[in-house]
Design a protein around this motif. Structure first.
Motif, PDB file in Angstrom:
ATOM      1  N   GLY A   1       0.825  -1.203   0.000  1.00  0.00           N
ATOM      2  CA  GLY A   1       0.000   0.000   0.000  1.00  0.00           C
ATOM      3  C   GLY A   1       0.857   1.250   0.000  1.00  0.00           C
ATOM      4  N   ILE A   2       0.512   2.210  -0.848  1.00  0.00           N
ATOM      5  CA  ILE A   2       1.263   3.455  -0.950  1.00  0.00           C
ATOM      6  C   ILE A   2       0.560   4.539  -0.140  1.00  0.00           C
ATOM      7  N   PHE A   3       1.309   5.174   0.746  1.00  0.00           N
ATOM      8  CA  PHE A   3       0.731   6.250   1.558  1.00  0.00           C
ATOM      9  C   PHE A   3       0.714   7.539   0.738  1.00  0.00           C
ATOM     10  N   ASP A   4      -0.498   8.037   0.503  1.00  0.00           N
ATOM     11  CA  ASP A   4      -0.695   9.306  -0.197  1.00  0.00           C
ATOM     12  C   ASP A   4      -1.730  10.077   0.610  1.00  0.00           C
ATOM     13  N   GLU A   5      -1.266  11.053   1.395  1.00  0.00           N
ATOM     14  CA  GLU A   5      -2.154  11.757   2.323  1.00  0.00           C
ATOM     15  C   GLU A   5      -3.290  12.476   1.595  1.00  0.00           C
ATOM     16  N   GLN A   6      -2.988  13.076   0.461  1.00  0.00           N
ATOM     17  CA  GLN A   6      -4.028  13.776  -0.294  1.00  0.00           C
ATOM     18  C   GLN A   6      -5.106  12.808  -0.770  1.00  0.00           C
ATOM     19  N   LEU A   7      -4.670  11.643  -1.248  1.00  0.00           N
ATOM     20  CA  LEU A   7      -5.624  10.639  -1.725  1.00  0.00           C
ATOM     21  C   LEU A   7      -6.484  10.111  -0.580  1.00  0.00           C
ATOM     22  N   LEU A   8      -5.890   9.941   0.598  1.00  0.00           N
ATOM     23  CA  LEU A   8      -6.658   9.496   1.762  1.00  0.00           C
ATOM     24  C   LEU A   8      -7.740  10.509   2.130  1.00  0.00           C
ATOM     25  N   ASN A   9      -7.416  11.792   2.029  1.00  0.00           N
ATOM     26  CA  ASN A   9      -8.418  12.825   2.325  1.00  0.00           C
ATOM     27  C   ASN A   9      -9.499  12.879   1.248  1.00  0.00           C
ATOM     28  N   ASP A  10      -9.095  12.700  -0.013  1.00  0.00           N
ATOM     29  CA  ASP A  10     -10.074  12.681  -1.109  1.00  0.00           C
ATOM     30  C   ASP A  10     -11.040  11.510  -0.969  1.00  0.00           C
ATOM     31  N   ASP A  11     -10.558  10.420  -0.379  1.00  0.00           N
ATOM     32  CA  ASP A  11     -11.405   9.228  -0.214  1.00  0.00           C
ATOM     33  C   ASP A  11     -12.567   9.470   0.754  1.00  0.00           C
ATOM     34  N   ARG A  12     -12.497  10.509   1.554  1.00  0.00           N
ATOM     35  CA  ARG A  12     -13.595  10.805   2.482  1.00  0.00           C
ATOM     36  C   ARG A  12     -14.905  11.028   1.722  1.00  0.00           C
ATOM     37  N   SER A  13     -14.846  11.775   0.616  1.00  0.00           N
ATOM     38  CA  SER A  13     -16.068  12.045  -0.152  1.00  0.00           C
ATOM     39  C   SER A  13     -16.593  10.773  -0.797  1.00  0.00           C
ATOM     40  N   ARG A  14     -15.701   9.869  -1.172  1.00  0.00           N
ATOM     41  CA  ARG A  14     -16.141   8.598  -1.770  1.00  0.00           C
ATOM     42  C   ARG A  14     -16.819   7.727  -0.716  1.00  0.00           C
ATOM     43  N   LEU A  15     -16.303   7.749   0.493  1.00  0.00           N
ATOM     44  CA  LEU A  15     -16.923   6.988   1.585  1.00  0.00           C
ATOM     45  C   LEU A  15     -18.295   7.557   1.928  1.00  0.00           C
ATOM     46  N   GLU A  16     -18.392   8.887   1.980  1.00  0.00           N
ATOM     47  CA  GLU A  16     -19.688   9.504   2.269  1.00  0.00           C
ATOM     48  C   GLU A  16     -20.708   9.196   1.177  1.00  0.00           C
ATOM     49  N   GLN A  17     -20.236   9.151  -0.079  1.00  0.00           N
ATOM     50  CA  GLN A  17     -21.146   8.836  -1.186  1.00  0.00           C
ATOM     51  C   GLN A  17     -21.697   7.426  -1.052  1.00  0.00           C
ATOM     52  N   ALA A  18     -20.875   6.518  -0.556  1.00  0.00           N
ATOM     53  CA  ALA A  18     -21.339   5.141  -0.349  1.00  0.00           C
ATOM     54  C   ALA A  18     -22.506   5.107   0.637  1.00  0.00           C
ATOM     55  N   TYR A  19     -22.444   5.950   1.652  1.00  0.00           N
ATOM     56  CA  TYR A  19     -23.537   6.029   2.622  1.00  0.00           C
ATOM     57  C   TYR A  19     -24.758   6.738   2.029  1.00  0.00           C
ATOM     58  N   LEU A  20     -24.518   7.811   1.282  1.00  0.00           N
ATOM     59  CA  LEU A  20     -25.630   8.552   0.667  1.00  0.00           C
ATOM     60  C   LEU A  20     -26.427   7.657  -0.269  1.00  0.00           C
ATOM     61  N   ASP A  21     -25.734   6.779  -1.000  1.00  0.00           N
ATOM     62  CA  ASP A  21     -26.412   5.863  -1.921  1.00  0.00           C
ATOM     63  C   ASP A  21     -27.282   4.851  -1.188  1.00  0.00           C
ATOM     64  N   ARG A  22     -27.068   4.736   0.114  1.00  0.00           N
ATOM     65  CA  ARG A  22     -27.859   3.786   0.908  1.00  0.00           C
ATOM     66  C   ARG A  22     -28.845   4.500   1.836  1.00  0.00           C
ATOM     67  N   GLY A  23     -29.039   5.801   1.626  1.00  0.00           N
ATOM     68  CA  GLY A  23     -30.050   6.524   2.380  1.00  0.00           C
ATOM     69  C   GLY A  23     -29.577   7.192   3.652  1.00  0.00           C
ATOM     70  N   PHE A  24     -28.273   7.267   3.902  1.00  0.00           N
ATOM     71  CA  PHE A  24     -27.744   7.929   5.095  1.00  0.00           C
ATOM     72  C   PHE A  24     -27.388   9.377   4.731  1.00  0.00           C
ATOM     73  N   PHE A  25     -28.387  10.269   4.832  1.00  0.00           N
ATOM     74  CA  PHE A  25     -28.178  11.631   4.354  1.00  0.00           C
ATOM     75  C   PHE A  25     -27.478  12.534   5.362  1.00  0.00           C
ATOM     76  N   ASP A  26     -27.321  12.084   6.577  1.00  0.00           N
ATOM     77  CA  ASP A  26     -26.670  12.893   7.612  1.00  0.00           C
ATOM     78  C   ASP A  26     -25.255  12.399   7.920  1.00  0.00           C
ATOM     79  N   VAL A  27     -24.727  11.547   7.087  1.00  0.00           N
ATOM     80  CA  VAL A  27     -23.420  10.939   7.351  1.00  0.00           C
ATOM     81  C   VAL A  27     -22.289  11.958   7.279  1.00  0.00           C
ATOM     82  N   THR A  28     -21.290  11.782   8.107  1.00  0.00           N
ATOM     83  CA  THR A  28     -20.036  12.535   8.004  1.00  0.00           C
ATOM     84  C   THR A  28     -18.887  11.559   8.242  1.00  0.00           C
TER      85      THR A  28
END
Length: 396
Positions: free
Chosen positions: A284-311
């Motif tokens: 695994g390659i550590f890329d701090e910027q990519l790890l932070n960008d992944d936050r929006s992808r994780l939140e989208q996974a929850y939004l697609d399942r009806g969790f509209f208040d997720v953070t």
């Protein structure tokens, strides 16, 4: 007194088809796409001359000069459509005769002339390609700011030949090097700094290359690289750029973890990310910027399942004692999951609402998401249009 105004409206005819005739040297589709009046458009006779000129310019670019182009048209009154007939007689061609090149010292005259000489006839389109090839030859030798200009193009109608005159301004030669502990190949690092692409070796371009190197090393798992850029001028005709690289310690992304993710498992969440932890056969390659960008992808996974208040908060980064392995822990606040309570259709038109609702795919009790709603709109529109409602709209 009284007067009567009579207005008669005649529908403008549309173009039905295009036909090409003559000894044109190129595919028919290449000619027809130059016509302004395409099938289905309103016929406007004033645009015929524009189409003729476009075809002539196109043929000239491919080496056919003084081509004869005519466009005739016929109106079918019954269907109110126009057919266009394009008649072509390709013009004459020229062979390259003499090539004069001034200003070149790096390459032999004959070598450059060979790059411009071709078996076929002279084409301005081919000439532009050849000039780019010569510039690339100079760039590979370090002359990234070399200019290659056409001085003159002289046509001889009696012999159907053409003489070319080129002027080359070579400018200074760039020597680019990488010292210290670069790890990666010189060719790769040259591509990263992109001085050749920018055709510049001034301080701004060199500093921009420095920033690109820092970003490149960080994406390769080196979070704290130190890179110094130096410019020198060994003589009046040369410039030397040296990047001194201390890449620092490489950090491995050993694990990715989540806190308080009750509804979606960690394994599923990891599949949504672009960051990847180490496995049996990968590191695994550590890329701090990519790890932070992944936050929006994780939140989208929850939004697609009806969790509209997720953070999903910034990851907590934990390193081992040696500092070469890291674990990223994402704090998750899922919130409530929203479900579909009721689905109904409101419309002044009469159609089978039950079938339409079933086609939508929206089911009471199932979790709700914007993606599901958009898909439902598309399904309902497709159904209504297939039933003849061509201008139907669906608004939630």
């Amino acid at each position: 007194g009284k007067f009567q105004l009579q207005i008669t409206l005649n529908q403008a005819p549309k173009v039905r088809k295009l036909n090409v005739h003559g000894n044109y040297p190129l595919l028919e589709k290449n000619i027809t796409k130059l016509i302004v009046l395409q099938p289905g458009t309103v016929f406007d006779e004033s645009k015929i001359e524009e189409s003729i000129q476009s075809i002539k310019d196109y043929l000239t670019k491919f080496g056919f000069y003084d081509s004869n182009v005519q466009i005739a048209w016929s109106l079918n009154k019954k269907f109110n459509v126009v057919d266009l007939m394009i008649h072509l007689k390709k013009g004459h061609t020229y062979k390259i005769n003499k090539i004069d090149i001034q200003g070149n010292t790096v390459f032999a005259q004959k070598r450059l002339q060979n790059k411009l000489s071709h078996w076929g006839h002279f084409k301005t389109k081919q000439l532009q390609k050849d000039l780019k090839t010569i510039k690339k030859m100079y760039a590979r030798k370090g002359y990234i700011k070399a200019r290659v200009d056409v001085g003159s193009i002289i046509f001889h109608d009696d012999t159907k030949t053409v003489d070319l005159s080129l002027t080359i301004e070579e400018n200074k030669k760039l020597t680019l090097d990488f010292s210290g502990a670069p790890l990666f190949s010189k060719k790769k690092l040259k591509d990263v700094v992109a001085l050749e692409e920018r055709r510049s070796y001034d301080r701004y371009a060199v500093n921009l290359g420095q920033d690109k190197l820092v970003n490149y090393y960080q994406k390769k798992g080196f979070p704290d690289p130190t890179i110094q850029a130096d410019i020198s001028k060994p003589n009046d005709s040369a410039v030397a750029v040296v990047y001194t690289i201390d890449r620092g310690q490489r950090v491995e992304l050993k694990e990715i973890e989540f806190k308080k993710n009750h509804e979606i498992g960690g394994k599923k969440l990891k599949k949504m990310m672009r960051s990847h932890e180490s496995g049996f056969f990968s590191r695994g390659i550590f890329d701090e910027q990519l790890l932070n960008d992944d936050r929006s992808r994780l939140e989208q996974a929850y939004l697609d399942r009806g969790f509209f208040d997720v953070t999903v908060g910034p990851p907590d980064l934990k390193t081992n004692k040696q500092g070469d392995r890291l674990t990223a822990v994402y704090p998750v606040a899922e919130g409530s999951q929203y479900h579909i309570f009721d689905v109904s259709i409101r419309s002044a038109d009469t159609f089978d609402r039950q079938t339409t609702l079933k086609k939508s795919g929206l089911t009471v009790g199932k979790n709700f998401s914007a993606e599901k709603l958009n898909k439902a709109k598309i399904r309902i529109l497709d159904l209504l249009q297939s039933q003849g409602y061509a201008y139907a709209t669906v608004e939630p």
